[in-house]
Design a protein around this motif. Structure first.
Motif, PDB file in Angstrom:
ATOM      1  N   VAL A   1       0.835  -1.203   0.000  1.00 16.44           N
ATOM      2  CA  VAL A   1       0.000   0.000   0.000  1.00 16.44           C
ATOM      3  C   VAL A   1       0.870   1.254   0.000  1.00 16.44           C
ATOM      4  N   LEU A   2       1.924   1.246   0.823  1.00 20.24           N
ATOM      5  CA  LEU A   2       2.780   2.425   0.937  1.00 20.24           C
ATOM      6  C   LEU A   2       3.672   2.621  -0.293  1.00 20.24           C
ATOM      7  N   SER A   3       4.283   1.545  -0.760  1.00 24.27           N
ATOM      8  CA  SER A   3       5.292   1.676  -1.808  1.00 24.27           C
ATOM      9  C   SER A   3       4.737   1.522  -3.215  1.00 24.27           C
ATOM     10  N   SER A   4       3.562   0.909  -3.336  1.00 25.31           N
ATOM     11  CA  SER A   4       3.016   0.647  -4.670  1.00 25.31           C
ATOM     12  C   SER A   4       1.723   1.428  -4.918  1.00 25.31           C
ATOM     13  N   ASP A   5       0.713   1.173  -4.087  1.00 25.28           N
ATOM     14  CA  ASP A   5      -0.604   1.771  -4.336  1.00 25.28           C
ATOM     15  C   ASP A   5      -0.581   3.293  -4.231  1.00 25.28           C
ATOM     16  N   MET A   6      -0.069   3.809  -3.126  1.00 30.68           N
ATOM     17  CA  MET A   6      -0.041   5.265  -2.940  1.00 30.68           C
ATOM     18  C   MET A   6       0.872   5.925  -3.970  1.00 30.68           C
ATOM     19  N   ALA A   7       2.008   5.298  -4.230  1.00 32.57           N
ATOM     20  CA  ALA A   7       2.948   5.875  -5.202  1.00 32.57           C
ATOM     21  C   ALA A   7       2.330   5.913  -6.594  1.00 32.57           C
ATOM     22  N   PHE A   8       1.590   4.859  -6.963  1.00 32.91           N
ATOM     23  CA  PHE A   8       0.955   4.815  -8.280  1.00 32.91           C
ATOM     24  C   PHE A   8      -0.042   5.957  -8.439  1.00 32.91           C
ATOM     25  N   ILE A   9      -0.867   6.167  -7.414  1.00 37.97           N
ATOM     26  CA  ILE A   9      -1.893   7.210  -7.520  1.00 37.97           C
ATOM     27  C   ILE A   9      -1.261   8.596  -7.575  1.00 37.97           C
ATOM     28  N   GLU A  10      -0.316   8.865  -6.681  1.00 33.06           N
ATOM     29  CA  GLU A  10       0.235  10.226  -6.620  1.00 33.06           C
ATOM     30  C   GLU A  10       1.123  10.550  -7.814  1.00 33.06           C
ATOM     31  N   GLU A  11       1.838   9.552  -8.342  1.00 30.75           N
ATOM     32  CA  GLU A  11       2.791   9.815  -9.415  1.00 30.75           C
ATOM     33  C   GLU A  11       2.179   9.657 -10.809  1.00 30.75           C
TER      34      GLU A  11
ATOM     35  N   LEU B   1      -7.003   4.235 -14.541  1.00 36.71           N
ATOM     36  CA  LEU B   1      -8.035   4.585 -13.561  1.00 36.71           C
ATOM     37  C   LEU B   1      -8.564   3.349 -12.839  1.00 36.71           C
ATOM     38  N   THR B   2      -8.673   2.227 -13.546  1.00 34.51           N
ATOM     39  CA  THR B   2      -9.151   1.016 -12.871  1.00 34.51           C
ATOM     40  C   THR B   2      -8.111   0.489 -11.888  1.00 34.51           C
ATOM     41  N   VAL B   3      -6.817   0.583 -12.270  1.00 34.66           N
ATOM     42  CA  VAL B   3      -5.763   0.207 -11.331  1.00 34.66           C
ATOM     43  C   VAL B   3      -5.802   1.144 -10.123  1.00 34.66           C
ATOM     44  N   MET B   4      -6.037   2.436 -10.389  1.00 30.82           N
ATOM     45  CA  MET B   4      -6.135   3.395  -9.291  1.00 30.82           C
ATOM     46  C   MET B   4      -7.319   3.064  -8.387  1.00 30.82           C
ATOM     47  N   ASN B   5      -8.415   2.644  -8.980  1.00 28.29           N
ATOM     48  CA  ASN B   5      -9.599   2.286  -8.184  1.00 28.29           C
ATOM     49  C   ASN B   5      -9.283   1.100  -7.278  1.00 28.29           C
ATOM     50  N   ALA B   6      -8.595   0.094  -7.827  1.00 20.56           N
ATOM     51  CA  ALA B   6      -8.194  -1.070  -7.020  1.00 20.56           C
ATOM     52  C   ALA B   6      -7.221  -0.645  -5.920  1.00 20.56           C
ATOM     53  N   ALA B   7      -6.313   0.273  -6.248  1.00 20.20           N
ATOM     54  CA  ALA B   7      -5.357   0.766  -5.252  1.00 20.20           C
ATOM     55  C   ALA B   7      -6.078   1.502  -4.127  1.00 20.20           C
ATOM     56  N   LEU B   8      -7.085   2.298  -4.486  1.00 24.37           N
ATOM     57  CA  LEU B   8      -7.864   3.009  -3.471  1.00 24.37           C
ATOM     58  C   LEU B   8      -8.600   2.030  -2.562  1.00 24.37           C
ATOM     59  N   ASP B   9      -9.119   0.953  -3.144  1.00 28.24           N
ATOM     60  CA  ASP B   9      -9.806  -0.068  -2.328  1.00 28.24           C
ATOM     61  C   ASP B   9      -8.856  -0.661  -1.300  1.00 28.24           C
ATOM     62  N   ARG B  10      -7.631  -0.934  -1.710  1.00 25.50           N
ATOM     63  CA  ARG B  10      -6.660  -1.554  -0.806  1.00 25.50           C
ATOM     64  C   ARG B  10      -6.227  -0.572   0.273  1.00 25.50           C
ATOM     65  N   ILE B  11      -6.069   0.702  -0.097  1.00 25.70           N
ATOM     66  CA  ILE B  11      -5.718   1.715   0.897  1.00 25.70           C
ATOM     67  C   ILE B  11      -6.822   1.827   1.939  1.00 25.70           C
ATOM     68  N   GLU B  12      -8.065   1.888   1.455  1.00 24.24           N
ATOM     69  CA  GLU B  12      -9.199   2.017   2.370  1.00 24.24           C
ATOM     70  C   GLU B  12      -9.373   0.774   3.232  1.00 24.24           C
ATOM     71  N   GLU B  13      -9.027  -0.396   2.667  1.00 21.29           N
ATOM     72  CA  GLU B  13      -9.127  -1.641   3.446  1.00 21.29           C
ATOM     73  C   GLU B  13      -8.239  -1.578   4.682  1.00 21.29           C
ATOM     74  N   VAL B  14      -7.016  -1.078   4.503  1.00 19.45           N
ATOM     75  CA  VAL B  14      -6.103  -0.959   5.646  1.00 19.45           C
ATOM     76  C   VAL B  14      -6.602   0.117   6.612  1.00 19.45           C
ATOM     77  N   LEU B  15      -7.029   1.253   6.062  1.00 24.93           N
ATOM     78  CA  LEU B  15      -7.488   2.356   6.917  1.00 24.93           C
ATOM     79  C   LEU B  15      -8.772   2.011   7.662  1.00 24.93           C
ATOM     80  N   ASN B  16      -9.529   1.039   7.151  1.00 24.85           N
ATOM     81  CA  ASN B  16     -10.794   0.654   7.806  1.00 24.85           C
ATOM     82  C   ASN B  16     -10.620  -0.451   8.842  1.00 24.85           C
ATOM     83  N   GLU B  17      -9.383  -0.947   9.009  1.00 22.98           N
ATOM     84  CA  GLU B  17      -9.147  -1.945  10.060  1.00 22.98           C
ATOM     85  C   GLU B  17      -9.486  -1.341  11.428  1.00 22.98           C
ATOM     86  N   THR B  18     -10.129  -2.136  12.258  1.00 24.68           N
ATOM     87  CA  THR B  18     -10.592  -1.647  13.562  1.00 24.68           C
ATOM     88  C   THR B  18      -9.415  -1.311  14.477  1.00 24.68           C
ATOM     89  N   GLU B  19      -9.408  -0.094  14.962  1.00 25.23           N
ATOM     90  CA  GLU B  19      -8.349   0.369  15.857  1.00 25.23           C
ATOM     91  C   GLU B  19      -8.676   0.002  17.307  1.00 25.23           C
TER      92      GLU B  19
END
Length: 581
Positions: A120-130, A301-319
């Protein structure tokens, strides 16, 4: 498409207005890029109506220069707004993710999720921002440009406009089907990226074992298979997309041909004037370019959509809940300092601690002993609230640790583990992280107490020496002493010690014992004991067996019981030749 753009805007937070402004500038740029054709169209009409003069061409030249200059300025502003916004958004997102990970139970990290976090940190976020954020404003521009060009077709002739609308509808339906397929493949592609990251991490962490068993290269099957799978997944993704994009290109080509044929027929019938037909010829080859580019970018855009899903999956883990408003008393009169009341805890469905209760008074030493897997480390981790208990409660000075903020709780506790992790940074910073606003003198004093000052100063750069990731450039004993210096500097009233000398050589053991002696002065100490000779003087020794307290008392009291503890002592006496009794 619009849903994804809306999703990006929601993600943008306080930078949303930058993205919206980028949309506007991108649209203006798109219109300006067509202005040269509009100007050419007016010149053609002027020729046809014989009203062009030298001034006309002077104005046309000035107009073209202004259009080009203005387009360059608008392009710069659009790129600056959207590209910079992408980096700023994900700088904040990384901080949000870091803060979120800090509040997750440790079970999340031990359940095989390190590869996902890294990906998520090195691939998904980097793909979206870059990649994606630099084109997202252009996506909206392509949509609006298509609308503008279609309207112009209606201006030329309503029948040609209707044909353009029909083509756009057919292309949109086809592209939507392509995007659905692309989205499912993008999910598979990103999941494989996570598996590859996990395999690389496992390979790097276990490189010593891998080399010793000659599992390098092709023999490292898991890593090799993941490289092959990643290649196959990417090729499969492209192979599935290519027929759709080829089909769209064929539709665009045939449609342009058909529109030209209709325009010629209408001109022949006298329904479309020559200047307008020439104007259509100027525009028609550019008519579907925005749409073609838009859906050409759809895979991103579809890869970005999948990346966003994975980012949100981690952020939605119960704290772990961190809404505690109570404070731990600073008074020394509150007893006991630590209290476990009927604590039960499970890993998944397996209960590992059963109705455990014990107390620890201030400035006393409590040792946990027992067979491996019995629950000793779990007790320590629950006290530090790496997990939350299933039932019962843990109190520090009479306050339930769930009712205290995580930051305040951790300010009360220092932890020293057998397996030390140091960050790739200077020795100074690795020690200084134990306390905010620390001075150089305080760090040096802590290093001296931890018996690590001498070996630090032996390095050419002293405290400015950069440590390899995880402390790889230091010996086990050196790492351990630096971690103890960090805890000494923190000066927390409670110390959890997973006996630091259990896996170090004899030469380092005496230094570490001296460092620990400095660390635990006037502290409440919870020790996970491996060498029983180190806890003979403990105020309370708790023998844990299968998640229960089997015995507890002082060394002499437990020896007198003639039970589990005495058997453990006799076994270590026999194996090590060390007399503990």
């Amino acid at each position: 498409m619009l849903r994804l753009i809306s999703r990006i805007l929601n993600l943008s937070g306080k930078y949303k207005n930058r993205i919206k402004s980028a949309f506007i500038f991108a649209f203006i740029e798109s219109v300006l890029s067509k202005m040269t054709i509009f100007i050419a169209f007016t010149v053609l009409i002027g020729f046809y109506e014989k009203r062009n003069t030298s001034k006309t061409f002077l104005y046309v030249g000035i107009g073209l220069v202004l259009v080009v200059l203005l387009q360059a300025v608008v392009h710069f502003l659009s790129d600056k707004l959207q590209s910079a916004a992408g980096f700023m958004i994900f700088a904040d997102k990384r901080m949000e993710l870091g803060n979120h990970l800090r509040k997750l139970p440790m079970g999340y990290f031990t359940a095989g999720n390190l590869g996902k976090i890294n990906s998520v940190l090195s691939s998904d976020m980097a793909f979206i921002e870059e990649v994606s954020m630099s084109t997202i404003a252009n996506m909206m521009s392509y949509l609006l440009s298509t609308l503008v060009l279609t309207i112009f077709m209606f201006v030329l002739d309503y029948r040609i406009g209707l044909i353009a609308v029909c083509v756009i509808l057919v292309a949109t339906l086809l592209a939507n089907s392509m995007n659905k397929m692309s989205l499912s493949e993008a999910v598979i592609r990103q999941e494989q990226s996570e598996k590859l990251t996990d395999a690389v991490l496992s390979f790097a962490e276990g490189i010593g074992v891998i080399k010793s068993y000659n599992l390098l290269g092709e023999n490292s099957k898991s890593l090799t298979d993941n490289f092959v799978s990643s290649k196959d997944t990417s090729i499969k993704f492209e192979n599935k997309i290519t027929p759709w994009t080829t089909g769209l290109n064929i539709i665009y080509g045939l449609s342009i041909t058909f529109i030209l044929a209709v325009a010629i027929y209408l001109n022949y019938q006298g329904a479309l004037g020559l200047p307008y037909m020439l104007g259509l010829i100027l525009f028609v080859f550019d008519l579907f370019s925005p749409l073609k580019t838009l859906y050409g970018e759809a895979t991103r855009l579809t890869v970005m959509n999948a990346a966003l899903d994975r980012i949100e999956e981690v952020l939605n883990e119960t704290e772990l809940q961190d809404a505690g408003k109570k404070h731990i008393s600073k008074s020394d009169s509150v007893e006991p300092e630590i209290c476990f009341n009927h604590v039960k805890f499970s890993y998944g469905e397996k209960e590992v601690l059963h109705d455990m209760s014990f107390k620890m008074n201030k400035n006393t030493m409590t040792a946990l002993v027992g067979e491996s897997g019995g629950g000793k480390s779990t007790v320590a981790n629950l006290l530090a609230r790496f997990w939350d208990v299933d039932s019962g409660e843990i109190l520090i000075k009479g306050v339930n640790i769930k009712d205290v903020s995580l930051s305040e709780l951790m300010s009360e506790i220092s932890m020293v583990f057998q397996r030390v992790y140091l960050f790739q940074d200077t020795i100074f910073n690795n020690i200084a992280m134990g306390k905010e606003n620390v001075t150089k003198e305080e760090v040096i004093e802590a290093a001296k107490k931890a018996r690590c000052y001498d070996f630090i100063m032996a390095f050419p750069d002293g405290f400015d020496t950069i440590i390899g990731e995880g402390g790889a450039t230091l010996s086990g004993g050196e790492k351990q002493r630096i971690s103890i210096a960090r805890c000494i500097l923190k000066d927390a009233p409670i110390v959890i010690l997973d006996e630091a000398t259990a896996s170090v050589d004899v030469d380092n053991e005496s230094y570490i014992q001296g460092a620990i002696s400095e660390l635990v002065k006037n502290k409440t100490l919870l020790v996970i004991a491996h060498r029983l000779n180190t806890i003979r003087d403990a105020d309370n020794i708790i023998v844990i067996k299968e998640g229960n307290i089997a015995e507890q008392g002082t060394h002499n009291e437990l020896i007198a019981l003639n039970g589990i503890y005495k058997n453990m002592v006799e076994l270590q006496n026999k194996n090590n030749g060390v007399k503990i009794l």
